[in-house]
Design an enzyme around this catalytic site. Structure first.
Site, PDB file in Angstrom:
ATOM      1  N   LYS A   1       0.856  -1.188   0.000  1.00 45.18           N
ATOM      2  CA  LYS A   1       0.000   0.000   0.000  1.00 45.18           C
ATOM      3  C   LYS A   1       0.887   1.232   0.000  1.00 45.18           C
ATOM      4  CE  LYS A   1      -4.451   1.002   0.180  1.00 45.18           C
ATOM      5  NZ  LYS A   1      -5.602   0.179  -0.248  1.00 45.18           N
TER       6      LYS A   1
ATOM      7  N   ASP B   1      -6.993   4.433  -4.480  1.00 46.25           N
ATOM      8  CA  ASP B   1      -7.651   4.280  -3.180  1.00 46.25           C
ATOM      9  C   ASP B   1      -8.282   5.654  -2.910  1.00 46.25           C
ATOM     10  OD1 ASP B   1      -7.805   2.229  -0.758  1.00 46.25           O
ATOM     11  OD2 ASP B   1      -7.450   4.167   0.168  1.00 46.25           O
TER      12      ASP B   1
END
Ligand code: NDP
Ligand code: 2IT
Length: 445
Positions: free
Chosen positions: A125, A165
């Site tokens: 991430k 995201d």
């Protein structure tokens, strides 16, 4: 946590001031006692100590120049958490609340989510504390270019493949992809969520929201229920929320509320999705603008109020810890019988306890929102083949993947003595595959 208390203690000690990361790790470790009992060799091989420590973490300076000619400095992150079953894969978040702990919680969750998809992708991430709100297109572009001018050395189609995201959608992926291509002189599937004319996959935009509904429809069907005829409340009004709304309607539900970080809208006649798409995707305005077009709808300040709206099914699709114990109790009191997490970790541990105690059908994020990253992996496959599937083909694969996730998760819950607890089921099913791969690959890694 009978066996892994020491591992948890060490995580807290080694990663101070990262409450979201602790929360994500605790939930997984709490689920794994029965696994430890079945696999003492994994304890011996330090699998648990290793899986909570990222393989690599990169933190970097992101300087850029705003429209007034002033130099701004943000902080960029990429946490490459686990590559046991494939290249690191996971989104990039641009939001002022981003810090290392947030990226680590998201990266840790991503390991197990990606494992659950059944596709060969590891967990990672990234993100920045950059706030895209109120920025011009030029500012967004210069920021994305600066961000990529460091990130490019750490990623690659077989190494680490970022995607979107919160705060990162098609526009930002485009600017980052352009910069990567310029720096590497290489047209490759290094990012997913690309535009359809330059390597993107059909259905990727819709995938997370659609996938959440596909997963929840399976979970509802198992209990003799379905979306058909139900009233649904969905938090957020971004990528995940919009396409969860679209699929909920297609499955015969009525969606009556959506929100953003300022407040929520309630439309008893059912939210008009065309209006929402125009406001959010084209005009990039606040959700409050909805009531200008639909005078019968109401706008209420404050984002937590959305959980007081009466519904059958709630889909939190905004951000972490958006449903606390009190909101969970309100939902249950108002007759809500199912909760599906489109966002990552939107329910606090106390809220999850309320749901389980009241036998609410609860679809945890790792399983319920895995459709986005699964479709990213399908984008990677299409890029490798230099070929693209039709919308129907990708959608059918997504539906199949979500159904398989539901089966595997509920089966793991049953097998390990936690029937109907999809949290434990998802944690165990996701963990087993990664642990097996780590064990097989030896301890140097
Ligand atoms: P977007 O940026 O498109 O939308 C985010 C939405 O959530 C906005 O409406 C935003 O409101 C709201 N929101 C964000 N932060 C907060 C906050 N602190 N408090 C209240 N509301 C907030 O992001 P996505 O739709 O892509 O992501 C939503 C969630 O889904 C996240 O948890 C993300 O990690 C998760 N997710 C996303 C996937 C994807 O493919 N995009 C895949 C799997 C999970 P505002 O505009 O006011 O900030
Ligand atoms: O949380 C997530 O799964 C995402 N933001 C999507 C990640 C991806 O690589 O598509």
């Amino acid at each position: 946590m009978k066996h892994l208390g020491k591992v948890m203690e060490q995580v807290i000690k080694r990663n101070p001031n990262e409450p979201e990361f602790h929360q994500a790790v605790r939930e997984v470790l709490e689920s794994l006692d029965p696994v430890v009992e079945k696999h003492p060799e994994w304890l011996q091989a330090g699998i648990f100590e290793r899986i909570v420590e990222p393989e690599r973490q990169v933190i970097f300076r992101v300087p850029w120049i705003d429209d007034n000619g002033k130099v701004q400095v943000n902080r960029g992150f990429r946490v490459q958490f686990n590559s046991a079953i494939g290249p690191y894969k996971g989104g990039i978040r641009f939001h002022p609340s981003v810090n290392l702990g947030i990226i680590k919680f998201l990266g840790f969750e991503q390991i197990f989510k990606n494992s659950l998809t059944g596709l060969p992708i590891g967990g990672g991430k990234g993100g920045s504390d950059f706030d895209p709100k109120g920025k011009s297109d030029g500012e967004i572009m210069r920021f994305c270019q600066s961000f990529m001018s460091e990130l490019f050395r750490h990623i690659g189609e077989n190494t680490d493949v970022p995607a979107g995201d919160i705060g990162v959608g098609g526009r930002e992926i485009g600017y980052m992809f352009g910069m990567y291509k310029k720096l590497r002189n290489d047209f490759t599937g290094v990012l997913t969520g690309k535009g359809l004319t330059w390597g993107g996959s059909l259905v990727r935009t819709e995938a997370t929201g659609y996938g959440t509904c596909y997963f929840m429809e399976k979970a509802l069907n198992a209990k003799g229920k379905s979306f058909k005829g139900s009233t649904v409340v969905i938090s957020g009004s971004g990528n995940v929320a919009i396409y969860a709304t679209e699929k909920a309607y297609q499955l015969g539900a009525k969606v009556v509320a959506l929100s953003d970080s300022n407040g929520y809208i309630y439309d008893p006649e059912g939210i008009n999705l065309d209006t929402v798409k125009r406001i959010k995707e084209v005009e990039r305005k606040r959700i409050s603008a909805y009531v200008e077009h639909h005078p019968k709808a109401q706008y209420h300040e404050g984002w937590t109020g959305i959980w007081t709206v009466k519904c059958d099914i709630a889909l939190p699709c905004a951000t972490q810890n958006e449903i606390d114990e009190k909101s969970a109790e309100t939902l249950v009191t108002n007759g809500c019988y199912a909760v599906g997490e489109g966002a990552n970790m939107p329910s606090t541990p106390e809220a999850i306890e309320v749901f389980h105690k009241n036998k609410i059908i609860f679809g945890p994020a790792k399983a319920a929102n895995a459709g986005g990253v699964a479709t990213s992996a399908l984008e990677m496959s299409q890029n490798s083949m230099r070929y693209s599937w039709t919308f129907e083909e990708v959608d059918a694969k997504l539906k199949h993947i979500m159904a398989d996730i539901y089966e595997n998760v509920s089966e793991a819950a049953r097998e390990y003595g936690y029937e109907d607890n999809l949290v434990v089921g998802a944690n165990i099913a996701g963990f087993l595959k990664v642990a097996n791969a780590m064990y097989a690959q030896g301890i140097a890694w």
